[in-house]
Design a protein around this motif. Structure first.
Motif, short mmCIF file in Angstrom:
data_model
loop_
_atom_site.label_atom_id
_atom_site.label_comp_id
_atom_site.label_asym_id
_atom_site.label_seq_id
_atom_site.Cartn_x
_atom_site.Cartn_y
_atom_site.Cartn_z
N GLN A 1 31.67 46.38 39.80
CA GLN A 1 32.96 45.69 39.77
C GLN A 1 32.79 44.31 39.14
N ARG A 2 33.65 43.97 38.24
CA ARG A 2 33.66 42.62 37.70
C ARG A 2 34.38 41.70 38.68
N ASP A 3 33.77 40.55 38.94
CA ASP A 3 34.34 39.55 39.85
C ASP A 3 34.42 40.03 41.28
N VAL A 4 33.67 41.05 41.64
CA VAL A 4 33.64 41.54 43.02
C VAL A 4 32.18 41.56 43.49
N THR A 5 31.90 40.83 44.56
CA THR A 5 30.56 40.80 45.14
C THR A 5 30.47 41.86 46.23
N ILE A 6 29.44 42.71 46.19
CA ILE A 6 29.26 43.77 47.17
C ILE A 6 28.05 43.44 48.05
N THR A 7 28.23 43.38 49.35
CA THR A 7 27.14 43.21 50.29
C THR A 7 26.96 44.51 51.06
N ALA A 8 25.80 45.12 50.92
CA ALA A 8 25.51 46.38 51.60
C ALA A 8 25.02 46.07 53.02
N ALA A 9 25.93 45.97 53.93
CA ALA A 9 25.59 45.61 55.32
C ALA A 9 26.72 46.06 56.23
N ASP A 10 26.45 45.95 57.53
CA ASP A 10 27.42 46.38 58.53
C ASP A 10 28.45 45.28 58.76
N PRO A 11 29.73 45.48 58.38
CA PRO A 11 30.73 44.43 58.57
C PRO A 11 31.08 44.19 60.04
N ALA A 12 30.60 45.06 60.94
CA ALA A 12 30.82 44.85 62.38
C ALA A 12 29.72 44.02 63.02
N ASP A 13 28.77 43.58 62.21
CA ASP A 13 27.66 42.75 62.70
C ASP A 13 28.03 41.27 62.51
N PRO A 14 28.23 40.51 63.59
CA PRO A 14 28.62 39.09 63.45
C PRO A 14 27.64 38.28 62.64
N SER A 15 26.34 38.59 62.72
CA SER A 15 25.35 37.82 61.98
C SER A 15 25.51 38.02 60.47
N VAL A 16 25.94 39.21 60.06
CA VAL A 16 26.18 39.47 58.64
C VAL A 16 27.35 38.63 58.14
N LEU A 17 28.43 38.60 58.93
CA LEU A 17 29.62 37.84 58.53
C LEU A 17 29.33 36.35 58.52
N ALA A 18 28.58 35.88 59.52
CA ALA A 18 28.27 34.45 59.59
C ALA A 18 27.38 34.01 58.43
N GLY A 19 26.68 34.94 57.82
CA GLY A 19 25.77 34.59 56.74
C GLY A 19 26.40 34.64 55.36
N ILE A 20 27.68 34.90 55.27
CA ILE A 20 28.35 34.97 53.97
C ILE A 20 28.41 33.57 53.36
N ASP A 21 28.00 33.46 52.11
CA ASP A 21 28.00 32.17 51.42
C ASP A 21 29.40 31.80 50.95
N GLY A 22 29.69 30.49 51.01
CA GLY A 22 30.94 29.98 50.45
C GLY A 22 32.12 30.14 51.39
N PRO A 23 33.22 29.43 51.08
CA PRO A 23 34.41 29.50 51.93
C PRO A 23 35.13 30.84 51.80
N VAL A 24 35.82 31.23 52.86
CA VAL A 24 36.57 32.48 52.90
C VAL A 24 38.05 32.14 53.07
N ALA A 25 38.89 32.61 52.15
CA ALA A 25 40.33 32.33 52.21
C ALA A 25 41.05 33.28 53.15
N SER A 26 40.64 34.55 53.18
CA SER A 26 41.30 35.54 54.02
C SER A 26 40.36 36.73 54.18
N ALA A 27 40.62 37.52 55.21
CA ALA A 27 39.80 38.71 55.46
C ALA A 27 40.70 39.91 55.70
N PHE A 28 40.33 41.04 55.12
CA PHE A 28 41.09 42.28 55.31
C PHE A 28 40.13 43.36 55.79
N ILE A 29 40.51 44.05 56.87
CA ILE A 29 39.71 45.13 57.43
C ILE A 29 40.39 46.43 57.06
N GLY A 30 39.70 47.33 56.35
CA GLY A 30 40.43 48.45 55.77
C GLY A 30 39.74 49.78 55.75
#
Length: 494
Positions: free
Chosen positions: A43-72
């Motif tokens: 994907q162009r302009d899309v960063t993919i992280t291969a990890a468990d999105p239900a793991d709080p440590s994975v989410l806390a380790g995301i670099d940069g500011p987050v404007a919004s989150a969608f669970i889908g």
């Protein structure tokens, strides 16, 4: 630039649709998923992280500011797991969750308690059918059409002063709808349309002929009927005499006072007045032109901050209704207009003059050259790390103009501004977005020829009233003596 975070997307049909949609946008997108198919999809302009999105440590380790989150994901159970982690990590970020396919009542309730917005297609369909059966939308539409049909002369659709895209598009929309029934109607406003996006909206879509500036309050006497859109009281955020009889009110802002009108449609749960106008078009089976559909969608997107602030089910449905008729190339031109030097100067002063106390950022710009820029400044300052609310203000032509924003907290910024400033001016808005206008005369100071002194006086008075109200609002009167650095925990709901 802040990223739009997609959690679990790629593990189902909704996720795939969102990724495809992301490719068409300029905003950076970050996907966290365990779905192998999505990880391998370039994907162009899309960063993919291969990890468990239900793991709080994975989410806390995301670099940069987050404007919004969608669970889908398609799984309700999985969406609940991800929502638990996201709500713990992103306390000040708007979170939207797809309910998944065939969620149980318990899963819906759990999701609603964890995130700001839950999109449930099953519930939406049930509500839509229910509304069709009970006929609320149809009743509103029939009543509006009947009232418009009674007009013997011209219907003046009055926008609030210095109208924004929601007011411009909804006003032109209501006037267009009235003309489709054979009535004479036009959209009118007092003040100026100077914001670069507002000018682009009018110029690119050739809306100049649909909008007329009123010179004096007395001009309103020439019309047979009066409609107010995107505001609800004559004399409040418009220059109409306060005793002007109003025939139609269509607005999504809560009103601090009782409203009198022959047709009254005020729904504060809806994110945009344009959404309500789209409902009338749809119910009365009138198709908007490509230009009007584009303007209406732009109005919805700007007032809901691209569906991340105060968006309701009806806002999403209205956007879906409009999309097949929208000129996306023209929409892109409107959303990326040239910015004037005056706007840049205002933004620079807002950043330079900002003061932060306990997560609340205020900035007195002083004399204004572009009053529309204060809303952009309020939005920009809200992206500062640790800031949960902003108040930006300046003065011009004997009036102090205030724009405020809030996010990710229990603070209702609209109610706060009403409490702080209604006694000395007029104020109102929603929980996340509000504004106020205050006559400079209330200061009682002889400072007309000294902008520097006037700026200091205005800053002292506005900040003091605002923070006093915040303290009482968030902590209770018995705790109004708390130190400013204690306010952050109150406003963030912790």
């Amino acid at each position: 630039m802040a990223s739009r975070l997609l959690l679990g997307c790629g593990a189902g049909t909704v996720g795939h649709a969102l990724i495809e949609r992301a490719r068409e946008r300029a905003d950076p997108v970050h996907v966290v998923t365990l779905d192998p198919e999505q990880r391998e999809f370039p994907q162009r302009d899309v960063t993919i992280t291969a990890a468990d999105p239900a793991d709080p440590s994975v989410l806390a380790g995301i670099d940069g500011p987050v404007a919004s989150a969608f669970i889908g994901t398609d799984s309700p159970e999985r969406n609940v797991e991800i929502a638990r982690a996201a709500s713990d990590v992103f306390t000040s970020v708007p979170i939207v969750a797809f309910a998944g396919h065939e969620p149980t009542a318990a899963e819906r309730e759990t999701l609603s308690g964890l995130v700001g917005t839950v999109l449930d297609p099953t519930a939406a369909l049930r509500e839509y059918v229910g509304e069709t059966v009970t006929g609320q939308a149809a009743q509103r539409a029939r009543h509006l059409r009947s009232l418009i049909g009674d007009c013997e002369g011209e219907l003046a659709v009055v926008l609030h002063d210095n109208p924004d895209p929601d007011a411009i598009a909804s006003g032109v929309g209501l006037a267009t709808l009235a003309r489709s029934f054979g009535a004479e109607a036009g959209a009118y406003y007092f003040g100026e349309i100077s914001h670069q996006e507002n000018r682009a909206l009018i110029n690119v879509l050739d809306l100049d002929e649909d909008l007329t500036e009123l010179d004096a309050p007395e001009d309103i006497a020439a019309f047979d009927a009066i409609a107010l859109v995107d505001h609800s009281l004559p004399g409040v955020n418009d220059r109409l005499p306060e005793d002007t009889p109003i025939d139609i009110v269509i607005d999504h802002h809560p009103s601090p006072e009782p409203i009198e009108a022959r047709h009254l449609d005020v729904r504060s749960e809806v994110g945009s007045t344009c959404t309500m106008i789209v409902e009338y078009f749809d119910t009365l089976e009138v198709e908007p032109s490509e230009e009007l559909a584009t303007a209406l969608l732009f109005g919805i997107r700007t007032d809901t901050a691209d569906f991340s602030r105060g968006a309701d089910r009806l806002d999403f449905e209205a956007a879906e209704t409009l999309l097949p008729r929208v000129d996306t190339d023209v929409l892109d031109q409107i959303e990326r207009p040239m910015i004037s030097q005056e706007t840049f100067e205002t933004l620079a002063r807002a950043i330079r003059n900002n003061r932060v106390k306990g997560g609340v950022c205020t900035s007195c710009i002083g004399p204004l050259r572009d009053r529309d820029a204060i809303s952009q400044a309020a939005d920009r300052l809200l992206t500062m790390e640790g800031v949960v609310a902003t108040l930006v203000y300046g003065f011009v032509d004997g009036t102090i103009y205030i724009s405020a924003r809030a996010r990710g907290s229990e603070l209702d910024i609209g109610e706060t501004l009403r409490e702080a400033f209604d006694q000395i001016g007029s104020a109102g808005g929603h929980a996340g977005m509000a504004g106020a206008q205050i006559p400079l005369g209330f200061l009682g100071e002889e400072t007309e020829n000294d902008d520097e002194l006037l700026t200091e006086i205005v800053r002292e008075v506005i900040d003091e009233r605002f923070f006093e109200t915040l303290s009482a609002y968030g902590r209770g009167d018995d705790r109004s003596g708390d130190e400013p650095d204690q306010w952050r925990s109150t406003l963030s709901g912790r």
